[in-house]
Enzyme design. Structure first.
Site, PDB file in Angstrom:
ATOM      1  N   HIS A  72       1.112  -1.095   0.001  1.00 53.13           N
ATOM      2  CA  HIS A  72       0.074   0.137   0.108  1.00 53.13           C
ATOM      3  C   HIS A  72       0.727   1.431   0.138  1.00 53.13           C
ATOM      4  CE1 HIS A  72      -2.893   3.162   1.111  1.00 53.13           C
ATOM      5  NE2 HIS A  72      -1.972   3.236   2.347  1.00 53.13           N
ATOM      6  N   ASP A  82       7.748  23.025 -25.218  1.00 56.30           N
ATOM      7  CA  ASP A  82       7.565  21.561 -24.421  1.00 56.30           C
ATOM      8  C   ASP A  82       8.548  21.579 -23.465  1.00 56.30           C
ATOM      9  OD1 ASP A  82       7.419  18.565 -24.359  1.00 56.30           O
ATOM     10  OD2 ASP A  82       6.256  18.837 -26.202  1.00 56.30           O
ATOM     11  N   TRP A 137       7.351  -0.670   4.044  1.00 55.02           N
ATOM     12  CA  TRP A 137       8.206   0.086   2.866  1.00 55.02           C
ATOM     13  C   TRP A 137       9.283   0.688   3.266  1.00 55.02           C
ATOM     14  CZ3 TRP A 137       9.282   5.291   1.722  1.00 55.02           C
ATOM     15  CH2 TRP A 137       9.146   6.346   2.583  1.00 55.02           C
ATOM     16  N   SER A 191      12.838   6.790 -13.199  1.00 57.65           N
ATOM     17  CA  SER A 191      11.944   7.507 -13.636  1.00 57.65           C
ATOM     18  C   SER A 191      11.837   8.694 -12.959  1.00 57.65           C
ATOM     19  CB  SER A 191      10.698   6.826 -13.579  1.00 57.65           C
ATOM     20  OG  SER A 191       9.695   7.548 -13.574  1.00 57.65           O
ATOM     21  N   SER A 192      11.975   8.868 -11.663  1.00 50.16           N
ATOM     22  CA  SER A 192      11.981  10.086 -10.853  1.00 50.16           C
ATOM     23  C   SER A 192      13.112  10.978 -11.405  1.00 50.16           C
ATOM     24  CB  SER A 192      11.916   9.832  -9.396  1.00 50.16           C
ATOM     25  OG  SER A 192      11.041   9.077  -8.887  1.00 50.16           O
ATOM     26  N   HIS A 209      13.457  11.407   4.268  1.00 49.24           N
ATOM     27  CA  HIS A 209      12.604  12.554   4.776  1.00 49.24           C
ATOM     28  C   HIS A 209      12.572  13.720   3.804  1.00 49.24           C
ATOM     29  CE1 HIS A 209      10.633  15.064   7.732  1.00 49.24           C
ATOM     30  NE2 HIS A 209      11.016  16.097   7.197  1.00 49.24           N
ATOM     31  N   GLU A 237      12.147  12.962   0.796  1.00 52.14           N
ATOM     32  CA  GLU A 237      11.006  12.382   0.138  1.00 52.14           C
ATOM     33  C   GLU A 237       9.687  13.049   0.662  1.00 52.14           C
ATOM     34  OE1 GLU A 237      10.616  10.469  -2.217  1.00 52.14           O
ATOM     35  OE2 GLU A 237       8.600   9.873  -2.059  1.00 52.14           O
ATOM     36  N   TYR A 289       9.164  15.951   1.677  1.00 53.29           N
ATOM     37  CA  TYR A 289       9.088  17.237   0.904  1.00 53.29           C
ATOM     38  C   TYR A 289       8.767  17.008  -0.571  1.00 53.29           C
ATOM     39  CZ  TYR A 289       9.369  18.774   5.938  1.00 53.29           C
ATOM     40  OH  TYR A 289       9.236  18.798   7.121  1.00 53.29           O
ATOM     41  N   SER A 344      -0.873  27.430  -3.654  1.00 58.62           N
ATOM     42  CA  SER A 344      -0.310  28.898  -3.685  1.00 58.62           C
ATOM     43  C   SER A 344      -1.097  29.587  -5.169  1.00 58.62           C
ATOM     44  CB  SER A 344       1.093  28.959  -3.665  1.00 58.62           C
ATOM     45  OG  SER A 344       1.626  28.357  -2.369  1.00 58.62           O
ATOM     46  N   HIS A 374      14.878  11.940  13.047  1.00 61.95           N
ATOM     47  CA  HIS A 374      13.537  12.046  13.978  1.00 61.95           C
ATOM     48  C   HIS A 374      12.635  11.055  13.826  1.00 61.95           C
ATOM     49  CE1 HIS A 374      11.647  15.060  10.893  1.00 61.95           C
ATOM     50  NE2 HIS A 374      11.388  13.874  10.541  1.00 61.95           N
ATOM     51  N   HIS A 375      13.058  10.446  12.415  1.00 60.90           N
ATOM     52  CA  HIS A 375      12.169   9.009  12.289  1.00 60.90           C
ATOM     53  C   HIS A 375      12.779   7.792  13.057  1.00 60.90           C
ATOM     54  CE1 HIS A 375      10.028  10.417   8.805  1.00 60.90           C
ATOM     55  NE2 HIS A 375      11.203  11.298   8.509  1.00 60.90           N
ATOM     56  N   THR A 409       7.245  26.538   7.296  1.00 55.59           N
ATOM     57  CA  THR A 409       5.938  25.933   7.165  1.00 55.59           C
ATOM     58  C   THR A 409       4.801  27.037   7.605  1.00 55.59           C
ATOM     59  OG1 THR A 409       6.932  23.651   7.504  1.00 55.59           O
ATOM     60  CG2 THR A 409       4.666  23.792   7.110  1.00 55.59           C
ATOM     61  N   LYS A 466       4.106  29.724   5.302  1.00 53.09           N
ATOM     62  CA  LYS A 466       3.420  29.499   4.451  1.00 53.09           C
ATOM     63  C   LYS A 466       1.940  29.529   4.563  1.00 53.09           C
ATOM     64  CE  LYS A 466       6.210  26.949   1.031  1.00 53.09           C
ATOM     65  NZ  LYS A 466       5.655  27.710  -0.182  1.00 53.09           N
ATOM     66  N   ARG A 493       1.305   0.577  15.224  1.00 49.99           N
ATOM     67  CA  ARG A 493       1.080   0.457  13.836  1.00 49.99           C
ATOM     68  C   ARG A 493       1.539  -0.852  13.463  1.00 49.99           C
ATOM     69  NH1 ARG A 493       5.764   4.160  10.661  1.00 49.99           N
ATOM     70  NH2 ARG A 493       4.392   3.325   8.990  1.00 49.99           N
TER      71      ARG A 493
END
Lengths: 533, 290
Positions: free
Chosen positions: A75, A104, A140, A167-168, A251, A253, A255, A266, A300-301, A326, A329, A448
């Protein structure tokens, strides 16, 4: 007009399937990316329904715990790499050339390759469900040593992640080269719409971290099949090192998945507030600040792995610091609405939902940043609630907002507003029924990634599952609205589409957009999208 | 299925009503579920709870201000009410202010958090040590220098009931999924150091009432500590995904007064030496047979 002339001036698309396979047109590729991501959202969504069905009531009813773990793992992989990331790449393809007056994307063939890698990667990943040992089930995050217990799926998992990374990176390179080289004359960097700015910064993040992930999974592969012991303690390796490498990717990722959403919102809020975006340059600087900070907060993870106190303090302070840009924003969005002249069409509703619900996810993020309290929240449902708030009513709501906002421009047909609003309200209600109770579950002590739970967690899990199924069913309203709009069932859209819309695509181009946008490069020297001082 | 659905929905409704009448944040002692983090039974867990509530209230205040301004604007500044858009687009003063204020708030949160963190990580002066080893899917507890060691696995009742479609009424199982055969027994009012490691994959030892969660990692020995104020039974679970039965390796800790604990320890040692004797005898038999 003779055929030859038409060929010269309007090199239209090839008919049939070959058009899509061979296309180098940024709009075709944008559409392909978006359709692919929609398909992946459905696949990933079905997996989440397996999870929520099993968690509907206590006791094991439907699946084996191992398959349950496969579902949580798959998932996440499908939603992150197959859903959110390609969706934003699709938007970048569709919008960046148009917004900047470029003919293009800069590298159209690479663009084609970048897309067609994805169905192969995800086909391969999906096929692991039928392999010996089942689909990957180690989460994951792929932490070893657990991920070493993956069966035949392991090399396919690693290879598909490599492909997604390639690809990314092609997408990211294309965005950077296009933005830096193909802007029309007069389109200064500080005149660009914020979507282009946020994507430019996101692209640098992608190039910086996707190779890191590729390196990490390659080491997993060699540990499993070639006798290395990078992460195996018994051979002198270090399982915690994997976590450091993974989250150095992981991390930024986060963002990568949210900065383009900031860009979308925005642009939409000023349109429907009929007022210039407040603090354009501070928005750009805040985005850059968030991107920089995203590189120095990864641990922090993993506060519970046992780091020195000094490291824990550093990562706590750095993480808390992210809430400053943040916050800027969010304040800017509110200031944009302040004393505007607002209307509430579907894109605006989703953007407002984004601001409120993303901010709630930001609040739980601030709570999680506090290391001593994080020991309680870590790996509990509180974390699940937190990241789903920033990813679903965050990133995914911004995608809905973007599709409703630009769809009339892309197709020339206005979507059905009533259905759009219904979709928004039902989604907003059910997403909260789905994820809000998970805060309580986590605080009460539910870890979890568990397939079954003790009875005091029954009520809120029940509620959450009801919300999940209702949210999923609600999305068929969107699907219907999307398909009928693409088929031109509703009213024709005007060229400007929205009364307050500013920007090249709204003010200078027809709806629907022609297959090739600019036959001649526009001159944007006199174009003032927003006051510069 | 549908009747189960209805009864669950009914239970949920009535409990939410109770929760609402008691106030959402208060500990609804009458309900069997919780809305908030437990205050816990250690000095650290109380500090953590206070930090949690502090940051929660700070978020509530910020949320009230930001969402308040937003909702006011949505109501007052709408086109249908004839609102004309102003054309201000930036203000350096305002932008500096709303960068500086959050910074100050963060400092006010970070300093007490840092203080508690330093305390949590200070394992010095422990009066006893227990080595905790995670296995797929059980815990082993070794009382250092006491020669007492045992495994702790999910209780038989829970293990039977959790099998797919077991048909067991889960309400009839004691502490479904939160019960073990051999709980960890520790003394109250004693600084206990835990040394955590794992034999196969990464696990995490978590008891919410102590505010202790620490990874047990193969090849590592992690340290943490707790000092429990009240005798009682405290329950937690493995918090790090560790494979198929990750959800089925709970942690149960029984805190006894130091005297009762000593008695328990003595009894364990007696049992242990008897067991060891038997094991040695068996080994000798095997050796003789060879």
């Amino acid at each position: 007009m003779s055929h030859a002339e038409a060929h010269d001036h309007h090199h239209g698309p090839e008919p049939g399937f070959m058009r899509w396979l061979k296309t180098t047109n940024h709009k075709d590729l944008g559409a392909l990316y978006l359709m692919f991501s929609l398909a992946m959202f459905i696949v990933g969504g079905l997996m989440s329904l397996v999870i929520r069905a099993e968690l509907f009531t206590p006791g094991m009813q439907f699946v084996d715990p191992q398959f349950f773990n496969s579902m949580t793992t798959m998932h996440a992989l499908f939603m992150i790499f197959g859903g959110v990331m390609p969706a934003f790449t699709g938007l970048s393809n569709y919008l960046i050339p148009i917004q900047l007056g470029a003919p293009d994307m800069a590298l159209p063939r690479i663009n084609n390759m970048g897309f067609w890698i994805l169905p192969i990667a995800f086909g391969m990943l999906l096929s692991t469900l039928f392999m010996d040992g089942g689909a990957p089930a180690g989460g994951w995050t792929l932490y070893p040593p657990l991920s070493m217990q993956t069966g035949d799926a392991m090399p396919f998992l690693v290879f598909s992640i490599h492909l997604m990374g390639i690809s990314s990176i092609t997408g990211a390179i294309n965005v950077i080269v296009t933005i830096l080289n193909l802007r029309a004359p007069g389109m200064d960097l500080m005149k660009m719409p914020l979507f282009c700015w946020t994507w430019l910064i996101t692209a640098f993040l992608l190039i910086a971290v996707m190779p890191v992930l590729a390196g990490a999974v390659t080491m997993l592969l060699t540990d499993k099949y070639f006798g290395t012991t990078f992460f195996a303690a018994a051979g002198g390796g270090d399982p915690v090192m994997f976590q450091h490498i993974f989250w150095f990717f992981g991390h930024p990722e986060v963002y990568i998945m949210i900065l383009p959403a900031f860009g979308v919102v925005s642009q939409i809020i000023p349109t429907f507030a009929r007022k210039t975006l407040f603090g354009y340059s501070s928005m750009v600087y805040a985005t850059a600040a968030i991107a920089f900070l995203s590189f120095i907060v990864w641990a922090h993870h993993m506060f519970t792995v046992g780091m020195p106190v000094a490291a824990e303090l550093f990562f706590m302070f750095a993480t808390m610091l992210i809430s400053v840009p943040t916050g800027v924003k969010v304040f800017n969005w509110v200031a944009t609405m302040w004393r505007g002249s607002m209307t509430f069409e579907t894109p605006m509703l989703f953007s407002l939902g984004f601001v409120i619900l993303f901010t709630i996810g930001g609040f739980s993020g601030l709570m999680l940043a506090m290391t001593p309290v994080d020991f309680q929240y870590h790996d509990s449902y509180f974390v699940v609630a937190h990241f789903h708030y920033v990813l679903v009513p965050g990133a995914v709501f911004s995608l809905f907002a973007a599709v409703y906002y630009w769809l009339p421009k892309w197709t020339g047909t206005m979507y059905n507003e009533k259905l759009g609003k219904l979709h928004f309200w039902l989604s907003t209600i059910f997403i909260n029924v789905l994820f809000f109770p998970q805060h309580f579950l986590g605080l009460a002590g539910m870890p979890r990634r568990i397939p079954d739970y003790s009875l005091q967690f029954a009520e809120f899990n029940f509620m959450s599952s009801v919300g999940a199924f209702a949210f999923f069913i609600t999305q068929f309203i969107f699907l219907y609205n999307l398909i009928t709009t693409c088929r031109g069932k509703w009213e024709k859209a005007t060229d400007q589409v929205w009364e307050g819309a500013k920007g090249v695509e709204w003010e200078m181009l027809p709806s629907p957009l022609p297959y090739h946008t600019f036959e001649q490069q526009p001159d944007l020297s006199d174009y003032e999208p927003h006051p510069t001082h | 299925m549908s009747s189960a659905f209805m009864s669950r929905a009914g239970a949920l409704m009535s409990k939410l009503a109770i929760a609402a009448s008691l106030g959402m944040v208060s500990q609804a002692a009458t309900a069997e579920y919780a809305l908030n983090m437990p205050v816990g039974v250690t000095e650290i867990s109380r500090e953590v709870y206070d930090l949690h509530m502090l940051v929660f209230y700070v978020c509530c205040v910020i949320g009230a201000v930001v969402f308040g301004a937003m909702i006011y604007s949505i109501i007052a500044h709408r086109k249908s009410k004839g609102a004309k858009a102003a054309n201000f687009h930036h203000s350096t003063v305002v932008e500096i202010v709303w960068t500086a204020i959050p910074f100050v708030i963060l400092m006010a949160l970070a300093l007490p958090a840092a203080k508690t963190l330093v305390k949590m990580e200070n394992t010095r002066g422990a009066e006893m040590s227990i080595k905790v080893t995670g296995y797929q899917w059980k815990w082993q507890y070794e009382y250092i220098d006491e020669d007492v060691s045992f495994y702790s696995t999910l209780s038989q009742d829970s293990n039977f009931a959790r099998q797919k479609n077991s048909g067991v009424d889960l309400e009839s199982v004691d502490n479904y999924l939160l019960d073990v055969d051999n709980p960890l027994v520790v003394p109250t009012d004693t600084k206990i150091r835990l040394l955590l490691t794992a034999a196969d994959v990464i696990h995490a030892w978590w008891v919410p009432d102590f505010a202790v969660k620490k990874d047990a990692i193969p090849g590592y020995i992690n340290e943490t500590w707790m000092q429990i104020d009240e005798p009682g039974t405290y329950r937690g679970q493995c918090a790090e995904l560790c494979g198929r039965d990750h959800g089925f390796m709970p942690v149960v800790v029984i805190a006894k007064t130091p005297e009762e604990y000593q008695a328990w320890l003595a009894a364990q040692k007696g049992a242990e030496s008897a067991l060891n004797g038997a094991a040695i005898a068996t080994e000798q038999n095997v050796a003789l047979a060879q």
